[in-house]
Design a protein around this motif. Structure first.
Motif, PDB file in Angstrom:
ATOM      1  N   GLY A  14       0.814  -1.205   0.000  1.00 34.60           N
ATOM      2  CA  GLY A  14       0.000   0.000   0.000  1.00 34.60           C
ATOM      3  C   GLY A  14       0.847   1.255   0.000  1.00 34.60           C
ATOM      4  O   GLY A  14       2.074   1.221  -0.082  1.00 34.60           O
ATOM      5  N   VAL A  15       0.153   2.386   0.101  1.00 34.74           N
ATOM      6  CA  VAL A  15       0.783   3.702   0.195  1.00 34.74           C
ATOM      7  C   VAL A  15       0.230   4.374   1.440  1.00 34.74           C
ATOM      8  O   VAL A  15      -0.987   4.392   1.655  1.00 34.74           O
ATOM      9  N   ASP A  16       1.117   4.898   2.269  1.00 27.95           N
ATOM     10  CA  ASP A  16       0.686   5.551   3.501  1.00 27.95           C
ATOM     11  C   ASP A  16      -0.126   6.794   3.172  1.00 27.95           C
ATOM     12  O   ASP A  16       0.305   7.655   2.395  1.00 27.95           O
ATOM     13  N   LEU A  17      -1.308   6.884   3.773  1.00 25.42           N
ATOM     14  CA  LEU A  17      -2.233   7.964   3.439  1.00 25.42           C
ATOM     15  C   LEU A  17      -1.715   9.319   3.896  1.00 25.42           C
ATOM     16  O   LEU A  17      -1.947  10.334   3.244  1.00 25.42           O
ATOM     17  N   LEU A  18      -0.993   9.367   4.994  1.00 32.73           N
ATOM     18  CA  LEU A  18      -0.523  10.647   5.537  1.00 32.73           C
ATOM     19  C   LEU A  18       0.723  11.162   4.823  1.00 32.73           C
ATOM     20  O   LEU A  18       0.830  12.356   4.535  1.00 32.73           O
TER      21      LEU A  18
ATOM     22  N   LYS B 219      -6.921   6.573  -2.131  1.00 38.87           N
ATOM     23  CA  LYS B 219      -6.973   7.976  -1.712  1.00 38.87           C
ATOM     24  C   LYS B 219      -5.581   8.604  -1.773  1.00 38.87           C
ATOM     25  O   LYS B 219      -5.418   9.742  -2.234  1.00 38.87           O
ATOM     26  N   ALA B 220      -4.580   7.876  -1.304  1.00 36.65           N
ATOM     27  CA  ALA B 220      -3.213   8.395  -1.329  1.00 36.65           C
ATOM     28  C   ALA B 220      -2.728   8.618  -2.757  1.00 36.65           C
ATOM     29  O   ALA B 220      -2.122   9.646  -3.077  1.00 36.65           O
ATOM     30  N   VAL B 221      -3.011   7.658  -3.630  1.00 34.48           N
ATOM     31  CA  VAL B 221      -2.578   7.758  -5.022  1.00 34.48           C
ATOM     32  C   VAL B 221      -3.305   8.897  -5.733  1.00 34.48           C
ATOM     33  O   VAL B 221      -2.710   9.628  -6.534  1.00 34.48           O
TER      34      VAL B 221
END
Length: 311
Positions: A95-99, A267-269
């Motif tokens: 994944g990608v960290d949202l923050l 959302k992060a992407v």
């Protein structure tokens, strides 16, 4: 090399079970009790796996496998920085960290110490736990360390392929979850397998676009951690992200206790795509659907009316 797995969810427990065939493994989890795993019904942890809720009991391990939810990784790394930084670390989350917008390797790099690795690719925890043949990508910028970890973590039925392109490996593992949600939406909405095939193909192009913009190698996305994982998660009901998308497309409720990494990653992407002017229509639409900002009908209309172009 002594191994400890941090995180006693389905995937962490499955890795511990697989590696226990080669020697003792320590499995740490905050709420882990007994030799059963809630997410792996019918599977027992073997005697060669030492179970603990005390993280200090992993201090003797030579390498640590971090099988934690992606959105919990940064906080855990900061909390346990002094314990983690001097040993080889292998991220086992996607994944990608949202923050921060960072992937798992980039988060662990902040600790200093040996180059972190990421273990990713087409795999279901239940298959690994049952000893079914599985092939994964192990990505580490330090190829000498990567070779050592590859030898340590490979088993007769868990085959690891090595690369130094951790950027491509972690992006492939992250974005395939987003595409699996989209594929689930397609099937849940009754749009058919032909539409799913089109979605997967355009989704793969989107994964490559994002990865290449961040310095990854195209061949990495064509391997296990990209195309291989995309095929698995977009076509199987065992995929949590696919099931989540299916429920979304069918207008049904979904188990709120199930971690769906692709939702936060989308959302992060989408945030990164806006900031860097990257064309990521599927990821952006999944993010909007997850947030309830668009209806399914609007999402379909938006994607189907995009300008025609060359492939």
């Amino acid at each position: 090399m002594k191994i400890a797995v941090l995180g006693a969810g389905a995937f962490g427990a499955a890795l511990a079970i697989s590696l226990a065939a080669k020697g003792p493994v320590t499995l740490w989890g905050r709420g882990q009790q007994g030799r059963t795993v809630r997410r792996l019904p019918g599977i027992m942890l073997p005697d060669n796996v030492s179970i603990t809720a005390e993280i200090a009991e992993t201090d003797e391990a030579d390498a640590l496998l971090l099988s934690l939810p992606m959105q919990a990784l940064a906080g855990f790394a900061a909390e346990q920085a002094s314990r983690l930084r001097d040993r080889p670390l292998v991220a086992c989350c996607k994944g990608v960290d949202l923050l921060s917008g960072l992937g798992p390797v980039e988060i662990l790099q902040k600790l200093g110490g040996p180059a972190p690795a990421v273990l990713t690719g087409p795999s279901f925890a239940a298959d690994i736990a049952r000893g079914l043949p599985t092939a994964l990508t192990l990505a580490c910028a330090d190829d000498t360390l990567g070779e050592s970890l590859q030898a340590t973590l490979s088993t007769p039925v868990l085959r690891l392929y090595r690369t130094t392109d951790y950027i491509g490996a972690e992006i492939g593992g992250a974005l395939k979850n987003v595409m699996a949600i989209a594929a689930g939406v397609v099937i849940g909405a009754g749009l058919g397998d032909s539409a799913r095939a089109a979605l997967m193909t355009r989704g793969y192009a989107e994964m490559q676009r994002f990865a290449l913009a961040r310095g990854a190698r195209a061949e990495t996305l064509g391997g296990l951690s990209g195309l291989g994982d995309l095929v698995l998660t977009c076509t199987s009901d065992l995929s949590r992200n696919f099931r989540f998308g299916h429920a979304l497309g069918a207008g049904q409720a979904f188990d709120s206790d199930t971690t769906v990494e692709g939702a936060a990653t989308a959302k992060a992407v989408a945030q990164i795509a806006r900031a860097e002017a990257l064309d990521m229509p599927i990821s952006t639409m999944v993010a909007a659907l997850v947030d309830g900002k668009v209806t399914l009908a609007d999402a379909m209309q938006s994607l189907l009316t995009r300008p025609l172009k060359q492939e």
